[in-house]
Enzyme design. Sequence first.
Site, mmCIF file in Angstrom:
data_model
loop_
_atom_site.group_PDB
_atom_site.id
_atom_site.type_symbol
_atom_site.label_atom_id
_atom_site.label_comp_id
_atom_site.label_asym_id
_atom_site.label_seq_id
_atom_site.Cartn_x
_atom_site.Cartn_y
_atom_site.Cartn_z
ATOM 1 N N ASP A 1 0.969 -0.034 -2.523
ATOM 2 C CA ASP A 1 0.876 -1.011 -1.427
ATOM 3 C C ASP A 1 -0.317 -1.960 -1.551
ATOM 4 O O ASP A 1 -0.708 -2.596 -0.559
ATOM 5 C CB ASP A 1 0.799 -0.285 -0.081
ATOM 6 C CG ASP A 1 2.170 0.016 0.508
ATOM 7 O OD1 ASP A 1 3.159 -0.588 0.046
ATOM 8 O OD2 ASP A 1 2.256 0.854 1.425
ATOM 9 N N LYS B 1 -0.224 -5.354 0.117
ATOM 10 C CA LYS B 1 -0.288 -5.515 1.575
ATOM 11 C C LYS B 1 -1.621 -6.083 2.036
ATOM 12 O O LYS B 1 -1.736 -6.534 3.179
ATOM 13 C CB LYS B 1 -0.035 -4.171 2.266
ATOM 14 C CG LYS B 1 1.430 -3.813 2.355
ATOM 15 C CD LYS B 1 1.674 -2.604 3.234
ATOM 16 C CE LYS B 1 3.167 -2.345 3.391
ATOM 17 N NZ LYS B 1 3.426 -1.130 4.190
ATOM 18 N N HIS C 1 10.557 -0.752 -3.156
ATOM 19 C CA HIS C 1 11.496 -1.219 -2.134
ATOM 20 C C HIS C 1 12.821 -1.676 -2.755
ATOM 21 O O HIS C 1 13.637 -2.330 -2.087
ATOM 22 C CB HIS C 1 10.894 -2.360 -1.318
ATOM 23 C CG HIS C 1 9.904 -1.894 -0.289
ATOM 24 N ND1 HIS C 1 10.269 -1.183 0.830
ATOM 25 C CD2 HIS C 1 8.554 -2.018 -0.231
ATOM 26 C CE1 HIS C 1 9.191 -0.884 1.540
ATOM 27 N NE2 HIS C 1 8.134 -1.382 0.913
#
Length: 425
Positions: free
Chosen positions: A277, A280, A330
């Site tokens: 991540d 992010k 994802h």
Amino acid sequence: MPKALQQSDLRHVIYALSDALDLVGVNDVAHGKRVGIMAAECGRAQGLAEAETTFLFDLGMLHDIGVSSTQTHHHLVAQFDWEGSQVHTKIGYGLLSGFAPLSHMAIPVRYHHTRWDKLATLPPSELTAQQAQQANLIFMVDRVDALAVPHYGSGVLFDHLDEIRDKIKRSAGSYFAPKLVDSFLAASEAEAFWLQLEPRSIQNYLRDLLSRGESYQPLFAELKQLAVIFSHIVDAKSPFTAQHSLGVARLARFLAERAGVSEENCDKLELAGLLHDLGKLRVPDEILDKPGPLDSHERRIINTHSFETYQILRNIGGFEEVALWAAYHHEEPDGMGYPFHIHEKGLSIEARILRVADIFQAMAQDRPYRAGLAEHEVLGFLNELANQGRVDAGIVKLVGENMAQAMAVAIPDPADLLIQVAGIT
């Protein structure tokens, strides 16, 4: 025998991961590198040796390692002196002090927003004279960059240099050590000082630095500790994601080991879980922390984060697979995931495991707006996704066969993160 990850060079890893820190700027993604370049050039103006100027560059590049929030970043660049600035310096100190390869930066990072008139009064037991100079130099060029930010890329930066230089000159003796101000005024008189802060020049500067110095192949334990540090930075960005990356990494490794994945790939998958991540950090706080549903624009912004992660990790030698597995977390077997729309045949077992681990951990973890789901609810949700072709059914079956252990692994004890950041394990 301690393990090393083939082809990885610690300096390259650190430089690449530092890109994540600059993502917090959202629309300005080179603050740390510009601070590093200016610090190194001021060091050269003082006649410092190459090893010392390289250290100043590295220090500048990592000085904001305690910043996760876009709101904090905004305050730091919008205000010359912000009363909340000490919070991120303390966080940065805590992250660096336990990681031996970077621990010598911890004290300068801790004091890089402390005025010189206060810094100079601190006892030697708190910091040495050299550390005080290093910290104050970073503070000074950090403020230079904050003053210059509104004018980068606009073609008018040179029209504002006199006021920037004058602001720093007037702060000598109060905010900044007079000797350091003199070095800045001398270095910044040349147009090249400012021109090398442009994007293309920054990349050339980085390439030159990386071409010098000895290669150091890190042990896996060192890479893991560094990855834990950066996972902490990411997970601290939002109250919704505390310890998420650590839980994903632990669960992904747990599942991979039971799926018969090789030990080397289990190591790499653990790193991918810790770092998945990173992108992010470029998502504005108000989107990540939005209590209600995201609109289409906000969703598109969120959907860029795994591509940003890929852009960071793909530049690290030996991380080729780590970069892909992290970037694909994802992606869905039916090709309807994001951001690459990879179909099942293009997704390795490691990527499919990480996808399931990411969803599992998010469902099982307590969030400020809801309690974590129970075991049967998590498994039911994963089975529903598997029936829709959105996750690998075989990995979900593996989860179901090891549900109690998987749940325990996915929700780390808060002490686990502190231990791993400090390098105790």
